[in-house]
Scaffold this active site. Structure first.
Site, PDB file in Angstrom:
ATOM      1  N   SER A   1       0.835  -1.185   0.000  1.00  0.00           N
ATOM      2  CA  SER A   1       0.000   0.000   0.000  1.00  0.00           C
ATOM      3  C   SER A   1       0.884   1.254   0.000  1.00  0.00           C
ATOM      4  O   SER A   1       1.709   1.431  -0.890  1.00  0.00           O
ATOM      5  CB  SER A   1      -0.959  -0.042   1.198  1.00  0.00           C
ATOM      6  OG  SER A   1      -1.946   0.942   1.074  1.00  0.00           O
TER       7      SER A   1
ATOM      8  N   ASP B   1      -5.516  -3.667  -2.770  1.00  0.00           N
ATOM      9  CA  ASP B   1      -4.611  -3.405  -1.649  1.00  0.00           C
ATOM     10  C   ASP B   1      -4.061  -4.685  -1.026  1.00  0.00           C
ATOM     11  O   ASP B   1      -4.813  -5.562  -0.601  1.00  0.00           O
ATOM     12  CB  ASP B   1      -5.357  -2.596  -0.586  1.00  0.00           C
ATOM     13  CG  ASP B   1      -4.418  -2.006   0.450  1.00  0.00           C
ATOM     14  OD1 ASP B   1      -3.273  -2.459   0.536  1.00  0.00           O
ATOM     15  OD2 ASP B   1      -4.834  -1.082   1.161  1.00  0.00           O
TER      16      ASP B   1
END
EC number: 3.1.1.-
Length: 712
Positions: free
Chosen positions: A308, A453
């Site tokens: 991320s 993610d």
């Protein structure tokens, strides 16, 4: 402040001093290819019922528009339907009560430490420690605090419950004795040619003791009782092992081939070190300070992974040299961080229309500067020597995650992997990974599947790092806000001993630590119960339980201390002043871990230097595990090429079979004349031949991996 210091301060806030500040690395064609891949329809399999029914048969459209859970997730039974929601609400209510109790417990421990333990002279020394901006000054302040608290006596005492001091004492004595004998032989020559040289005995000793956490010398508890350093015996062991490795490398009594095999064994046993950068939205900018502290002290590992927001920082580090990073990791870098530049009305309209706050193409353009344009994982490794890893999760909840690097996806474009790793549902829609073709153009990777993610499942991919790169020592920089709230080391952490009872007690006393541990474990237990009973709903089609239940720590865990305003700015770009504070806090959080990391990399770098100097090429040498993986991949590619040739030219197969038949007859005649008949050997050779023949039809390189591991 002198004029030079004022000039240096102005420079770190001036964006024009940044390398390639005004340069746009990405090509417009790359963005167009990315946009085309994003808008491409999802691939659907074409299945016909039989030969006379059409493939795309027109069917009546279903009236149901509301999405339903897939069939394999539907639970049958009356009790499940009746008890699901009452049980779920009851557990959530109990978790809320536990959370309130946990907050009160942490508040009690904080007040206890502030008003009971940190007072007087020790509080003054601790404030001086937190004000230092470089490691040398910080180390002096830490040593002064250790001296005041009486921690030097603990260093001088060998006995400790968390490592085997008797074994370490014996090993150090034997290494010293053998090393001195080897040095005498190097200076005066060997006294007796019939006896083996002392350096060979030194190699045997090193192979026995150079292992990961040998006798507990890498136990974090050994670095958690003082603010600086560890036991004198442990430090002596580290220095002696390093001296012995250097002696073997410089010795003329061992051939380069034997040295290379020796260092291969050490590398396999000792393992590698990796730096893992967690996600956490704009909290990830604390990683810049951690990186700067490691870089300034020459302890930045070659293997770096990010997830991320941490993937963006890792991409910047992996695509820049050390000199470029020292110029980039300054407050002026905030002028290049523009991911959240849009106004409130703009992103609200986009979120209502697309379900995502940010525009994917705009993020691709902004992210490409940190990745030096459409650089691939292989190109980044060839430029800097650093191994970048990015965790990506498929949009399908049942598919496995991937760890993109120069081994698993060498031609994958880094900025696309960074975007995929940051695609949180509701913030950024799932994206397509892009790969660079031979002509330099981009194309969708992995059949155009979309990814999101990586923090949702694997924030810290420790198992994958161990599988690909033999990593068994991890340095984790953890900034996830939902994890930082529950971070608590009851017995202290590396370079941060407990203030109670001069580091020998518990934070907040034993009762306070016991209550904290009980409440936290109870909350974790109930979350696991909900997950295993499959009672948790899946907002946005995602299982969110893993953001709490996965492992977020490593061998060394660095926790930069956040402030309440960070939560307000969690999705906003930092100003230069705010980034300067985050750089300082990140460096401060990394300073206590520097000595532990130095000791680890001192041996690891010596082993890698031995591999590099003793290799035949003399260039950059990867770990033997990585080189074997490359050789296996090349062999697999060659085998498939041979198979395709055999299928294209059938006469080639018959010629090959005839030649192999004559070779087998010749080998069998020579074998019968040189050794007696052995049925077991013939039986095993028959099975080997069957295995080779079956590989033509079942080309699976992992089919016999376990058997090969046992026989080798």
């Amino acid at each position: 402040m002198t004029s030079d210091e004022k000039s240096a301060t102005r420079d770190i806030y001036d964006p024009n001093t940044l390398p390639d500040y005004d340069r746009e690395f990405i090509e417009p064609d790359d963005l167009r290819q990315f946009e085309k891949a994003l808008n491409a329809p999802e691939a659907a399999p074409l299945v016909a019922l039989n030969d006379w029914r059409p493939v795309n048969q027109r069917v009546r459209k279903s009236r149901r528009t509301k999405p339903r859970r897939s069939k394999d997730e539907t639970r049958e039974g009356v009790l499940y339907t009746v008890l699901k929601w009452p049980f779920l609400f009851t557990v959530f209510a109990w978790i809320t009560v536990l959370g309130f109790a946990y907050t009160l417990t942490r508040l009690y421990i904080f007040l206890y430490e502030q008003f009971v333990t940190w007072r007087g002279k020790r509080e003054q020394l601790r404030r001086e420690l937190s004000m230092q901006t470089n490691y040398q000054d910080w180390l002096k302040a830490a040593q002064a605090l250790d001296t005041y608290l009486g921690n030097l006596k603990w260093k001088e005492t060998d006995e400790y419950a968390y490592y085997d001091h008797l074994t370490i004492n014996k090993v150090v004595a034997q290494l010293k004795q053998t090393r001195k004998a080897a040095e005498m032989e190097m200076q005066n020559g060997r006294p007796g040619l019939s006896d083996p040289p002392a350096v060979e005995e030194l190699c045997f000793l090193l192979e026995a003791c150079v292992k990961n956490n040998f006798a507990g010398v890498e136990n974090p508890r050994l670095y958690s009782e003082t603010y600086s350093g560890t036991k004198d015996l442990v430090q002596e062991y580290i220095d002696e092992v390093h001296s012995c490795i250097r002696l073997v490398l410089d010795s003329k009594q061992i051939s380069n081939e034997d040295k290379y095999q020796f260092f291969k064994h050490l590398d396999t046993n000792f393992g590698r070190t990796a730096l893992c950068l967690s996600g956490g939205a704009t909290f990830a900018y604390y990683h810049f300070g951690v990186i700067r502290a490691l870089l300034d002290n020459d302890v930045l590992p070659e293997i770096i992974t990010g997830t991320s927001g941490g993937a963006l920082v890792a991409a910047l580090v992996a695509t820049r040299t050390d000199e470029e990073l020292k110029q980039l990791l300054v407050p002026a870098l905030a002028h290049r961080i523009r991911a959240c530049h849009e106004g409130f009305t703009t992103w609200v309209r986009r979120w209502w229309r697309t379900g995502a706050r940010f525009d994917t193409l705009d993020w691709a353009r902004q992210c490409s500067w940190f990745c030096r344009g459409s650089t691939t994982f292989r190109e980044a490794y060839e430029r800097t020597g650093r191994i970048l890893n990015v965790s990506c999760v498929p949009s399908d909840p049942h598919s496995p995650t991937i760890l993109a690097n120069y081994l698993t996806s060498p031609d994958c474009v880094i900025w696309s992997a960074v975007l995929a790793s940051a695609a949180v549902p509701g913030i950024l829609n799932p994206v397509v990974l892009m790969t660079k073709k031979r002509d330099g153009t981009l194309a969708p990777y992995s059949f155009g599947h979309k990814w999101k993610d990586g923090s949702l499942r694997t924030d810290i991919p420790i198992k994958a790092l161990n599988l690909h790169f033999n990593v068994n020592f991890t340095i984790v920089s953890q900034v996830n806000p939902h994890i930082n709230l529950f971070f608590f080391n009851s017995r202290g952490s590396v370079g941060r001993p407990v203030t109670h009872r001069k580091g020998r007690g518990w934070r907040g006393g034993f009762l306070g630590s016991a209550i904290e541990q009980y409440i936290k474990l109870d909350m974790n237990k109930w979350l696991r119960v909900l997950r295993h009973l499959e009672l948790l709903p899946r907002p946005l089609g995602q299982d969110w339980s893993e953001i709490w239940l996965q492992k977020f720590s490593g061998t060394i865990t660095i926790w930069p201390k956040s402030i309440p305003s960070d939560f307000y700015h969690i999705l906003s770009d930092p100003s230069p002043e705010r980034l300067a504070r985050m750089l300082h806090v990140g460096k401060q959080s990394a300073f206590p871990k520097i000595q532990f990391i130095k000791n680890r990399l001192k041996i690891e770098n010596a082993i890698m230097q031995g591999l590099q100097q003793c290799s035949s090429g003399g260039g950059r040498v990867m770990s033997p595990i990585l080189s074997r993986r490359r050789q296996d991949r090349a062999q697999e590619h060659a085998d498939r090429m041979v198979e395709r040739l055999d299928q294209s030219f059938p006469e080639r197969q018959s010629d090959y079979k005839d030649e192999s038949h004559y070779a087998e007859v010749s080998d069998s005649l020579s074998a019968t004349s040189s050794r007696p008949h052995t049925p077991d050997a013939r039986r095993s050779s028959m099975f080997e031949e069957m295995r080779r023949q079956s590989a033509v039809f079942f080309d699976d390189p992992d089919m016999y991996a376990d058997e090969d591991a046992v026989t080798t």
